[in-house]
Design a protein around this motif. Structure first.
Motif, PDB file in Angstrom:
ATOM      1  N   ASP A  33       0.803  -1.223   0.000  1.00  0.00           N
ATOM      2  CA  ASP A  33       0.000   0.000   0.000  1.00  0.00           C
ATOM      3  C   ASP A  33       0.839   1.278   0.000  1.00  0.00           C
ATOM      4  OD1 ASP A  33       0.941  -0.405   2.565  1.00  0.00           O
ATOM      5  OD2 ASP A  33      -0.899   0.259   3.543  1.00  0.00           O
ATOM      6  N   HIS A  34       2.168   1.159   0.084  1.00  0.00           N
ATOM      7  CA  HIS A  34       3.032   2.338   0.169  1.00  0.00           C
ATOM      8  C   HIS A  34       4.430   1.950  -0.294  1.00  0.00           C
ATOM      9  CE1 HIS A  34       4.792   5.706   2.951  1.00  0.00           C
ATOM     10  NE2 HIS A  34       4.764   6.080   1.681  1.00  0.00           N
ATOM     11  N   TRP A  35       4.820   2.454  -1.479  1.00  0.00           N
ATOM     12  CA  TRP A  35       6.116   2.070  -2.030  1.00  0.00           C
ATOM     13  C   TRP A  35       6.657   3.136  -2.974  1.00  0.00           C
ATOM     14  CZ3 TRP A  35       1.557   0.537  -4.145  1.00  0.00           C
ATOM     15  CH2 TRP A  35       1.408   0.587  -5.529  1.00  0.00           C
ATOM     16  N   ILE A  36       7.941   3.013  -3.295  1.00  0.00           N
ATOM     17  CA  ILE A  36       8.572   3.837  -4.324  1.00  0.00           C
ATOM     18  C   ILE A  36       8.300   3.131  -5.644  1.00  0.00           C
ATOM     19  CG2 ILE A  36      10.759   4.726  -5.221  1.00  0.00           C
ATOM     20  CD1 ILE A  36       9.858   5.953  -2.520  1.00  0.00           C
ATOM     21  N   ASP A  37       7.642   3.824  -6.590  1.00  0.00           N
ATOM     22  CA  ASP A  37       7.319   3.161  -7.848  1.00  0.00           C
ATOM     23  C   ASP A  37       8.250   3.536  -8.996  1.00  0.00           C
ATOM     24  OD1 ASP A  37       6.276   5.671  -8.660  1.00  0.00           O
ATOM     25  OD2 ASP A  37       4.237   5.069  -8.161  1.00  0.00           O
ATOM     26  N   ASN A  38       9.132   4.540  -8.766  1.00  0.00           N
ATOM     27  CA  ASN A  38      10.050   4.924  -9.829  1.00  0.00           C
ATOM     28  C   ASN A  38      11.238   5.674  -9.257  1.00  0.00           C
ATOM     29  OD1 ASN A  38      10.910   7.054 -12.077  1.00  0.00           O
ATOM     30  ND2 ASN A  38      10.099   5.228 -13.050  1.00  0.00           N
ATOM     31  N   ILE A  39      12.414   5.393  -9.812  1.00  0.00           N
ATOM     32  CA  ILE A  39      13.642   6.130  -9.508  1.00  0.00           C
ATOM     33  C   ILE A  39      14.225   6.593 -10.831  1.00  0.00           C
ATOM     34  CG2 ILE A  39      16.034   5.939  -8.691  1.00  0.00           C
ATOM     35  CD1 ILE A  39      15.067   3.938  -6.614  1.00  0.00           C
ATOM     36  N   ASN A  70      27.599  16.256 -11.779  1.00  0.00           N
ATOM     37  CA  ASN A  70      26.317  16.893 -12.106  1.00  0.00           C
ATOM     38  C   ASN A  70      25.142  15.915 -12.162  1.00  0.00           C
ATOM     39  OD1 ASN A  70      27.586  19.474 -12.401  1.00  0.00           O
ATOM     40  ND2 ASN A  70      28.323  18.769 -14.395  1.00  0.00           N
ATOM     41  N   LEU A  71      25.059  15.045 -11.162  1.00  0.00           N
ATOM     42  CA  LEU A  71      23.979  14.068 -11.092  1.00  0.00           C
ATOM     43  C   LEU A  71      22.859  14.542 -10.177  1.00  0.00           C
ATOM     44  CD1 LEU A  71      26.137  10.840 -10.683  1.00  0.00           C
ATOM     45  CD2 LEU A  71      24.997  11.635 -12.764  1.00  0.00           C
ATOM     46  N   THR A  72      21.643  14.246 -10.571  1.00  0.00           N
ATOM     47  CA  THR A  72      20.458  14.513  -9.774  1.00  0.00           C
ATOM     48  C   THR A  72      19.598  13.262  -9.805  1.00  0.00           C
ATOM     49  OG1 THR A  72      20.475  16.840 -10.428  1.00  0.00           O
ATOM     50  CG2 THR A  72      18.427  16.002  -9.531  1.00  0.00           C
ATOM     51  N   ALA A  73      19.010  12.923  -8.670  1.00  0.00           N
ATOM     52  CA  ALA A  73      18.128  11.762  -8.617  1.00  0.00           C
ATOM     53  C   ALA A  73      16.760  12.185  -8.117  1.00  0.00           C
ATOM     54  CB  ALA A  73      18.707  10.697  -7.686  1.00  0.00           C
ATOM     55  N   THR A  74      15.736  11.493  -8.610  1.00  0.00           N
ATOM     56  CA  THR A  74      14.385  11.670  -8.084  1.00  0.00           C
ATOM     57  C   THR A  74      13.782  10.297  -7.827  1.00  0.00           C
ATOM     58  OG1 THR A  74      13.285  11.690 -10.239  1.00  0.00           O
ATOM     59  CG2 THR A  74      14.010  13.820  -9.353  1.00  0.00           C
ATOM     60  N   GLU A  75      12.816  10.289  -6.932  1.00  0.00           N
ATOM     61  CA  GLU A  75      12.029   9.081  -6.695  1.00  0.00           C
ATOM     62  C   GLU A  75      10.574   9.487  -6.616  1.00  0.00           C
ATOM     63  OE1 GLU A  75      10.024   8.430  -4.005  1.00  0.00           O
ATOM     64  OE2 GLU A  75      10.752   9.715  -2.447  1.00  0.00           O
ATOM     65  N   HIS A  76       9.707   8.568  -6.995  1.00  0.00           N
ATOM     66  CA  HIS A  76       8.273   8.835  -6.907  1.00  0.00           C
ATOM     67  C   HIS A  76       7.642   7.831  -5.964  1.00  0.00           C
ATOM     68  CE1 HIS A  76       3.998   8.814  -7.969  1.00  0.00           C
ATOM     69  NE2 HIS A  76       4.206  10.113  -8.065  1.00  0.00           N
ATOM     70  N   CYS A  77       6.989   8.346  -4.920  1.00  0.00           N
ATOM     71  CA  CYS A  77       6.255   7.538  -3.952  1.00  0.00           C
ATOM     72  C   CYS A  77       4.798   7.479  -4.410  1.00  0.00           C
ATOM     73  CB  CYS A  77       6.367   8.184  -2.571  1.00  0.00           C
ATOM     74  SG  CYS A  77       5.269   7.487  -1.323  1.00  0.00           S
ATOM     75  N   ASN A  78       4.197   6.304  -4.346  1.00  0.00           N
ATOM     76  CA  ASN A  78       2.817   6.174  -4.808  1.00  0.00           C
ATOM     77  C   ASN A  78       1.836   7.012  -3.982  1.00  0.00           C
ATOM     78  OD1 ASN A  78       3.008   4.268  -2.547  1.00  0.00           O
ATOM     79  ND2 ASN A  78       1.048   3.485  -3.237  1.00  0.00           N
ATOM     80  N   LEU A  79       2.190   7.386  -2.755  1.00  0.00           N
ATOM     81  CA  LEU A  79       1.302   8.206  -1.916  1.00  0.00           C
ATOM     82  C   LEU A  79       1.719   9.666  -1.800  1.00  0.00           C
ATOM     83  CD1 LEU A  79       0.668   5.825   1.132  1.00  0.00           C
ATOM     84  CD2 LEU A  79      -0.781   6.184  -0.884  1.00  0.00           C
ATOM     85  N   HIS A  80       3.022   9.943  -1.834  1.00  0.00           N
ATOM     86  CA  HIS A  80       3.519  11.274  -1.492  1.00  0.00           C
ATOM     87  C   HIS A  80       4.224  12.015  -2.618  1.00  0.00           C
ATOM     88  CE1 HIS A  80       3.324   9.107   2.480  1.00  0.00           C
ATOM     89  NE2 HIS A  80       2.472  10.115   2.627  1.00  0.00           N
ATOM     90  N   GLY A  81       4.158  11.511  -3.850  1.00  0.00           N
ATOM     91  CA  GLY A  81       4.691  12.231  -4.990  1.00  0.00           C
ATOM     92  C   GLY A  81       6.185  12.081  -5.198  1.00  0.00           C
ATOM     93  N   THR A  82       6.762  13.047  -5.926  1.00  0.00           N
ATOM     94  CA  THR A  82       8.152  12.994  -6.371  1.00  0.00           C
ATOM     95  C   THR A  82       9.042  13.851  -5.485  1.00  0.00           C
ATOM     96  OG1 THR A  82       7.394  12.638  -8.641  1.00  0.00           O
ATOM     97  CG2 THR A  82       9.667  13.373  -8.358  1.00  0.00           C
ATOM     98  N   TRP A  83      10.217  13.297  -5.146  1.00  0.00           N
ATOM     99  CA  TRP A  83      11.196  13.953  -4.280  1.00  0.00           C
ATOM    100  C   TRP A  83      12.571  13.839  -4.914  1.00  0.00           C
ATOM    101  CZ3 TRP A  83       9.800  15.775   0.743  1.00  0.00           C
ATOM    102  CH2 TRP A  83       8.466  15.547   1.066  1.00  0.00           C
ATOM    103  N   ASN A  84      13.456  14.821  -4.606  1.00  0.00           N
ATOM    104  CA  ASN A  84      14.820  14.756  -5.120  1.00  0.00           C
ATOM    105  C   ASN A  84      15.825  14.491  -4.020  1.00  0.00           C
ATOM    106  OD1 ASN A  84      15.425  17.236  -3.871  1.00  0.00           O
ATOM    107  ND2 ASN A  84      15.085  18.413  -5.717  1.00  0.00           N
ATOM    108  N   GLU A  85      17.112  14.425  -4.385  1.00  0.00           N
ATOM    109  CA  GLU A  85      18.159  14.081  -3.423  1.00  0.00           C
ATOM    110  C   GLU A  85      18.456  15.186  -2.422  1.00  0.00           C
ATOM    111  OE1 GLU A  85      20.417  16.512  -6.251  1.00  0.00           O
ATOM    112  OE2 GLU A  85      18.796  15.083  -6.489  1.00  0.00           O
ATOM    113  N   LYS A  86      17.818  16.334  -2.582  1.00  0.00           N
ATOM    114  CA  LYS A  86      17.965  17.439  -1.620  1.00  0.00           C
ATOM    115  C   LYS A  86      16.819  17.442  -0.604  1.00  0.00           C
ATOM    116  CE  LYS A  86      20.185  20.092  -5.184  1.00  0.00           C
ATOM    117  NZ  LYS A  86      19.915  21.053  -6.246  1.00  0.00           N
ATOM    118  N   SER A  87      16.055  16.369  -0.548  1.00  0.00           N
ATOM    119  CA  SER A  87      14.883  16.234   0.322  1.00  0.00           C
ATOM    120  C   SER A  87      13.794  17.228  -0.016  1.00  0.00           C
ATOM    121  CB  SER A  87      15.271  16.384   1.807  1.00  0.00           C
ATOM    122  OG  SER A  87      16.178  15.396   2.188  1.00  0.00           O
TER     123      SER A  87
END
Length: 92
Positions: A33-39, A70-87
């Protein structure tokens, strides 16, 4: 120690070697019910790669790069949206 919502959603870029990086989200659950669906990994504004994740998997992805600058990462949580490596919350 309590982990904040921001900390749970912060992707971490780990340099494996000169051409390989691993992006992890170490504090986030990967439940049904709560996971990271994309990086994703971005370098110099260009998409390097994206990995779709599913409940029960580890929240990590390995990417090949031409350099580790010059790398940037994002993750998408199925409940809380998209976040980057800077929180930072990026959006739904």
């Amino acid at each position: 120690m309590t982990i904040t919502k921001e900390e749970k959603h912060t992707p971490v870029i780990n340099i494996v070697n000169d051409t390989t990086v691993e992006v992890t989200v170490p504090h986030h659950p990967m439940d049904e019910d709560h996971w990271i669906d994309n990086i994703t990994l971005i370098q110099n504004g260009e998409l390097v790669g994206s990995k779709t994740l599913y409940p029960g998997e580890g929240a990590s992805a390995i990417f090949e790069v031409t350099s580790t600058e010059n790398l940037t990462a994002t993750e998408h949580c199925n409940l809380h949206g998209t976040w980057n490596e800077k929180s930072e919350f990026v959006g739904m």
